[in-house]
Write a protein that holds these residues in place. Structure first.
Motif, short mmCIF file in Angstrom:
data_model
loop_
_atom_site.label_atom_id
_atom_site.label_comp_id
_atom_site.label_asym_id
_atom_site.label_seq_id
_atom_site.Cartn_x
_atom_site.Cartn_y
_atom_site.Cartn_z
N UNK A 1 29.59 52.27 -64.59
CA UNK A 1 29.73 53.74 -65.15
C UNK A 1 31.10 54.25 -64.91
N UNK A 2 31.41 55.17 -65.85
CA UNK A 2 32.68 55.95 -65.82
C UNK A 2 32.24 57.54 -66.02
N UNK A 3 32.62 58.34 -65.43
CA UNK A 3 32.64 59.73 -65.66
C UNK A 3 34.26 60.26 -65.42
N UNK A 4 34.45 61.18 -66.72
CA UNK A 4 35.74 61.62 -66.50
C UNK A 4 35.46 63.03 -66.95
N UNK A 5 36.06 64.08 -66.39
CA UNK A 5 35.92 65.59 -66.64
C UNK A 5 36.36 65.81 -67.66
N UNK A 6 35.91 66.72 -68.71
CA UNK A 6 36.58 66.98 -69.91
C UNK A 6 37.94 68.02 -69.63
N UNK A 7 38.08 68.70 -68.50
CA UNK A 7 39.01 69.86 -68.18
C UNK A 7 40.40 68.84 -67.82
N UNK A 8 41.60 69.20 -68.12
CA UNK A 8 42.73 68.36 -67.64
C UNK A 8 42.73 68.40 -66.23
N UNK A 9 43.08 67.31 -65.72
CA UNK A 9 43.29 67.16 -64.28
C UNK A 9 41.76 67.08 -63.16
N UNK A 10 40.69 67.13 -64.12
CA UNK A 10 39.55 67.29 -63.57
C UNK A 10 39.06 65.52 -63.05
N UNK A 11 37.84 65.84 -62.52
CA UNK A 11 37.49 64.54 -61.78
C UNK A 11 37.27 63.06 -62.44
N UNK A 12 37.73 61.99 -61.91
CA UNK A 12 37.60 60.58 -62.54
C UNK A 12 36.89 59.96 -61.66
N UNK A 13 35.61 59.44 -61.95
CA UNK A 13 35.09 58.69 -61.29
C UNK A 13 34.37 57.46 -61.67
N UNK A 14 34.29 56.34 -61.24
CA UNK A 14 33.73 55.10 -61.61
C UNK A 14 32.82 54.54 -60.59
N UNK A 15 31.73 53.80 -61.18
CA UNK A 15 30.80 52.95 -60.22
C UNK A 15 31.20 51.44 -60.67
N UNK A 16 31.62 50.92 -59.61
CA UNK A 16 31.99 49.29 -59.62
C UNK A 16 30.95 48.57 -58.30
N UNK A 17 30.45 47.75 -58.92
CA UNK A 17 29.23 47.05 -58.25
C UNK A 17 28.40 47.82 -57.44
N UNK A 18 28.08 49.17 -57.89
CA UNK A 18 27.19 50.04 -56.92
C UNK A 18 28.02 51.05 -56.02
N UNK A 19 29.35 50.59 -56.05
CA UNK A 19 30.30 51.68 -55.13
C UNK A 19 30.81 52.72 -55.95
#
Length: 131
Positions: A61-79
């Protein structure tokens, strides 16, 4: 109603209940809609046989905030990892809506979302896209 008739009705009702209780239940087990497919669970039924392409980490999974400089989060092998974090000794260097790049020394690995065998070492050969 006389006493004999009451007993006969109760006996018939008791037999009917006993017969209904002895039937196997036909209820279907509920499936958890948030559970990943068995092919994505290590050791799960239907898991793919280990091959060189599937030994690497799996981007889930990848979650990237729409606002510039927002959160970037990914899930790799459940982590869960964030941009700049370390994952098993590699630094999370880049995230796009479909890829995460891991860097360890001079080695670069690009994990692609929803791609079998996510790992693609730098300089690897990608298939030509048919548009």
């Amino acid at each position: 109603m006389d006493e004999a008739m009451k007993r006969a009705c109760l006996a018939a009702l008791g037999l009917a209940l006993a017969a209904a209780c002895s039937l196997p239940a036909a209820a279907q087990a509920l499936r958890d809609p948030t559970r990943p497919p068995a092919s994505r669970v290590p050791g799960g039924a239907g898991a793919r046989a280990a091959s060189p392409a599937s030994n690497g980490p799996q981007l889930q999974s990848i979650l990237i905030a729409r606002q510039p400089g927002g959160r970037h989060v990914a899930v790799i092998d459940g982590e869960t990892v964030r941009l700049g974090d370390s994952y098993k000794g590699a630094r999370v260097a880049r995230m796009t809506p479909n890829e995460v790049e891991l860097v360890r020394g001079s080695e670069r690995r690009v994990l692609k979302l929803n791609a079998p065998g996510n790992a693609l070492p730098s300089g690897g050969i990608e298939r030509a896209r048919k548009d």
